[in-house]
Design a protein around this motif. Sequence first.
Motif, short mmCIF file in Angstrom:
data_model
loop_
_atom_site.label_atom_id
_atom_site.label_comp_id
_atom_site.label_asym_id
_atom_site.label_seq_id
_atom_site.Cartn_x
_atom_site.Cartn_y
_atom_site.Cartn_z
N ALA A 93 59.70 40.85 41.90
CA ALA A 93 59.68 40.95 43.36
C ALA A 93 58.32 40.58 43.93
N LYS A 94 58.30 40.10 45.15
CA LYS A 94 57.05 39.71 45.81
C LYS A 94 56.09 40.89 45.88
N GLU A 95 54.84 40.61 45.60
CA GLU A 95 53.83 41.65 45.57
C GLU A 95 53.48 42.15 46.98
N VAL A 96 52.97 43.36 47.04
CA VAL A 96 52.56 43.97 48.30
C VAL A 96 51.16 44.56 48.11
N ALA A 97 50.30 44.41 49.12
CA ALA A 97 48.97 45.00 49.04
C ALA A 97 48.45 45.31 50.44
N TYR A 98 47.62 46.35 50.54
CA TYR A 98 46.97 46.63 51.82
C TYR A 98 45.66 47.39 51.60
N ILE A 99 44.78 47.25 52.58
CA ILE A 99 43.53 48.00 52.63
C ILE A 99 43.76 49.21 53.53
N GLN A 100 43.48 50.41 53.02
CA GLN A 100 43.61 51.63 53.83
C GLN A 100 42.20 52.08 54.21
N ASN A 101 41.83 51.79 55.43
CA ASN A 101 40.48 52.08 55.92
C ASN A 101 40.57 53.14 57.00
N GLY A 102 40.44 54.40 56.59
CA GLY A 102 40.69 55.50 57.51
C GLY A 102 42.16 55.51 57.89
N GLN A 104 43.50 53.04 59.54
CA GLN A 104 43.91 51.63 59.71
C GLN A 104 44.40 51.05 58.39
N LYS A 105 45.62 50.52 58.40
CA LYS A 105 46.22 49.88 57.22
C LYS A 105 46.33 48.38 57.51
N THR A 106 45.71 47.55 56.64
CA THR A 106 45.72 46.10 56.84
C THR A 106 46.35 45.43 55.63
N THR A 107 47.49 44.79 55.84
CA THR A 107 48.16 44.07 54.74
C THR A 107 47.37 42.81 54.41
N SER A 232 34.75 45.40 54.82
CA SER A 232 35.24 46.75 55.08
C SER A 232 34.58 47.77 54.17
N LEU A 233 34.29 47.38 52.92
CA LEU A 233 33.62 48.29 51.99
C LEU A 233 32.20 48.61 52.43
N LYS A 234 31.54 47.63 53.02
CA LYS A 234 30.19 47.88 53.52
C LYS A 234 30.22 48.89 54.67
N GLU A 235 31.28 48.84 55.46
CA GLU A 235 31.42 49.76 56.59
C GLU A 235 31.91 51.13 56.13
N ASN A 236 32.78 51.12 55.11
CA ASN A 236 33.35 52.39 54.62
C ASN A 236 33.57 52.32 53.12
N PRO A 237 32.58 52.72 52.33
CA PRO A 237 32.71 52.66 50.87
C PRO A 237 33.83 53.53 50.31
N LEU A 239 37.00 53.68 51.46
CA LEU A 239 38.35 53.18 51.72
C LEU A 239 39.12 53.05 50.41
N THR A 240 40.43 52.88 50.50
CA THR A 240 41.25 52.68 49.30
C THR A 240 42.01 51.35 49.42
N PHE A 241 42.43 50.90 48.27
CA PHE A 241 43.21 49.66 48.19
C PHE A 241 44.50 49.98 47.46
N TYR A 242 45.61 49.45 47.97
CA TYR A 242 46.93 49.66 47.36
C TYR A 242 47.53 48.30 46.99
N PHE A 243 48.10 48.22 45.79
CA PHE A 243 48.91 47.04 45.46
C PHE A 243 50.04 47.42 44.53
N LYS A 244 51.11 46.64 44.67
CA LYS A 244 52.32 46.87 43.87
C LYS A 244 52.83 45.52 43.37
N GLN A 245 53.10 45.44 42.07
CA GLN A 245 53.66 44.22 41.50
C GLN A 245 54.64 44.60 40.39
N SER A 246 55.66 43.76 40.20
CA SER A 246 56.79 44.09 39.32
C SER A 246 56.94 43.12 38.15
N CYS A 247 55.87 42.42 37.79
CA CYS A 247 55.94 41.40 36.75
C CYS A 247 56.18 42.01 35.37
N GLU A 248 56.67 41.18 34.44
CA GLU A 248 56.88 41.63 33.05
C GLU A 248 56.85 40.44 32.11
#
Length: 454
Positions: A93-102, A104-107, A232-237, A239-248
């Motif tokens: 399936a197509k991968e998904v990722a976003y930056i969670q900065n406080g 604010q979630k940015t895909t 974004s990391l310089k502004e908020n060290p 923050l978290t990053f999320y990604f999901k991938q289903s490869c095999e």
Amino acid sequence: MKKTITLLFTLVVGYAQAQNADSVTIRKIYNEALSNGKSYEWLRHLTKQIGPRLSGSEGAQKAVDWTKQVMEKEGFDRVFLQDVMVPHWVRGAKEVAYIQNGKQKTTVPIAALGGSVATGPKGVEAGVIEVTSFPELRALGADKVKGKIVFYNRPMDPTKINTFEAYGGAVDQRANGATEAAKLGAVGAIVRSMNPLHDDYPHVGGMRYATGVPLIPTAAISTNAADLLSKSLKENPNLTFYFKQSCETLPDAKSYNVVGEIKGSEKPDEIIVVGGHLDSWDLAEGAQDDGAGCMQSIEVLRLFKALGIKPKRTIRAVMFMNEENGLRGGVQYADLAKKNNEKHMAAVESDAGGFTPRGFGIVGTPEQRAKVMPWKPLLAPYGLLEIGAGGGGADIGPLAQSGTVLFGFRPDSQRYFDYHHTAIDNFEVVSQRELELGAASMASLIYLLDQYGL
């Protein structure tokens, strides 16, 4: 003294006559390629009717069957397949990722790297450690890296005129980044795309895991996303990053190298190879990488036949399988050549796109390179000015162990990495004229190799 002068005069006249005859033949090669060439329409079929061709896939098998039929239809003296077992990795399936900065979630655009493991159904979310090199990562130590996602953000060097040099200076992050991060306890790795441009297309490619190291998921993010994450990391060290991938990775699959040849009339046991790799990444049609090189290679043999050029040596076009994530086709070809006691004098590979021809890189001894230099005046009128020491090609590389001289076709490199391993490497980005010029350039070099040897 008079006899010596007469002999020298005869040699000079003979050399001039040979040069003139070669010049006429090379002109005919270009005229045929540019007036009646088939490489562009072949590429249209390969990309539009077959499409992506990752090793082990249905598309790869269709490409094997079709290219074999093309060479048979062209009436080459022999067309055959070479069995090769290849890796079979699927993206899922197509991968998904976003930056969670406080709040604010940015895909952001992301794509799993070939050979990576999946994240699991819930994905991976963690803090981010940004680095630009492995020494920098190791200096941080496990205390700072454990439980984090390592973000490799070393760009391709924009000051390198040859973009392949810039690629070589950055690609270790993609190949070994997951392993180096896992050694320090990271839970994932993301890599800035191997791309000199700022855009939103993730550039995929192969990666590998070292034995005995945990397998963590790894993916490429677009250059724009990398810039955003770094800012974004310089502004908020924190923050978290999320990604999901289903490869095999599935069990190895049976595939083939596809080989067509014209038998030599005088030295049939001496072989000159011209080829490209038939497999491509799965996001697009694989037009520049490396449908162009494959169709140019078949066109070389067609040009010989169309012009009635009867080579002294056997000329082979080889569609190698599995360059992108294993190189097993190239290894298998060299192994079979050794097993069958075949003598490969030279091998030419086109795997740098179908752009304007610039020359050839040569892997051989100084004496062998010197043999080629007198041909430069014959090739210079066609823009082939960059001829000298350089790379050959990944697929033909294994042949070097048996003494084969390797030639890498060098087209202009400025636009190649705009498309390399991306979702936009489609038929529309290839120029018909540039593609045909490349095929004629390769055919001209092979004509001279066949005439004069090394």
